[in-house]
Design a protein around this motif. Sequence first.
Motif, PDB file in Angstrom:
ATOM      1  N   GLN A   2      37.191  33.685 -75.189  1.00 17.81           N
ATOM      2  CA  GLN A   2      37.236  34.083 -76.592  1.00 17.81           C
ATOM      3  C   GLN A   2      38.615  34.631 -76.966  1.00 17.81           C
ATOM      4  OE1 GLN A   2      34.711  33.538 -78.825  1.00 17.81           O
ATOM      5  NE2 GLN A   2      33.824  32.454 -77.076  1.00 17.81           N
ATOM      6  N   THR A  27      36.583  38.074 -83.039  1.00 10.28           N
ATOM      7  CA  THR A  27      36.409  39.242 -82.181  1.00 10.28           C
ATOM      8  C   THR A  27      34.954  39.691 -82.161  1.00 10.28           C
ATOM      9  OG1 THR A  27      37.030  40.652 -84.056  1.00 10.28           O
ATOM     10  CG2 THR A  27      38.764  40.071 -82.482  1.00 10.28           C
ATOM     11  N   ALA A  58      38.679  31.912 -82.184  1.00 11.74           N
ATOM     12  CA  ALA A  58      37.496  32.710 -81.867  1.00 11.74           C
ATOM     13  C   ALA A  58      37.514  34.029 -82.626  1.00 11.74           C
ATOM     14  CB  ALA A  58      37.433  32.977 -80.368  1.00 11.74           C
ATOM     15  N   SER A  80      41.296  31.847 -77.154  1.00  7.32           N
ATOM     16  CA  SER A  80      41.184  30.925 -78.281  1.00  7.32           C
ATOM     17  C   SER A  80      41.718  31.569 -79.550  1.00  7.32           C
ATOM     18  CB  SER A  80      39.715  30.515 -78.473  1.00  7.32           C
ATOM     19  OG  SER A  80      39.570  29.730 -79.631  1.00  7.32           O
ATOM     20  N   ASN A 118      32.474  37.924 -81.307  1.00  2.00           N
ATOM     21  CA  ASN A 118      31.910  37.430 -80.050  1.00  2.00           C
ATOM     22  C   ASN A 118      32.249  38.361 -78.889  1.00  2.00           C
ATOM     23  OD1 ASN A 118      30.841  35.164 -81.326  1.00  2.00           O
ATOM     24  ND2 ASN A 118      32.702  33.946 -80.978  1.00  2.00           N
TER      25      ASN A 118
END
Length: 297
Positions: free
Chosen positions: A210, A218, A216, A213, A220
Amino acid sequence: MSGRWRRIGIGIGLMVMLVPWLGGCSLLNKQSSSAEPEPAIKRDEQQKQHIKLLNETAEELYQRMQKGDAQGGLVVLQQIGDQVTQIPFEGVTTVEGMNALTETVSEAKRVLAAAKFDSAAGQVAAAKIRLAADALAHTSQPLWLQLYKPLQDDLDAMELAAKANERHTLQDKFQHLDQHYAVVHPSLVISRPAEDVEKMDSLLTFVRAQISSQQASTRNVLNAVPPMRQMLDKLFMKRETTAYLPYPEPQNPILWTLGLGSFILAALGFAGWKLSKKNNGLVAVKREKNNEYRQSI
């Protein structure tokens, strides 16, 4: 200096380095009438002696790395490699634990034999072996348990960075967590069930992906923090003594409690007021002995 105080001193030294960077009496008294138990008892005693020697040699390696003695460390590391092959691991750790120890020794050899020796990397490699050997020698109170607090602090710092959506800081805090966890990882594999260690490994892999990437969220990362806390508590046997709270406690718990109580009272008062306006304040009450109703104010 006694062995207990010596181990405590070594444990404190490991924490200081990592936080910023990162049955014989029965044999003497009588002989068994059966010849079968004797080899097992003798094997257990030999196993203890081998593990004790490994633990002492690992401590010597750690001390040499503290001094930056790469050549001397290589000599000691060779002794450790020979000792590991002589230890029967049955009843002490699993096959995964044995493999984790041998891989840690091989990794240390590569670090110490590098063309350009990295003193910090050498200290970390020695710390991994030192903690792993101690995990074999002291199964009830190993040194690696002392790293629970640094790991928790790393996780808290990572969570704060994720909440603030500060990606650069988040990467830095996760790197600290990842490095500290890597130091204790061989000891975890030696001491804990493989499935529990794999769950924590998977969570770290997820967070790493995560953070790496660019697309992605934060969110997650924040979703992964509570299960990571739970797994750390389980691995470090803190389940009964550590309260699991996914979010920080309120700054003023007394005021917060009073505020919640006031809200509940206000809600009840509003409900009573609405009820008093309904049917001009008349409430139907059912008799117990018959089905007749009366009006009461």
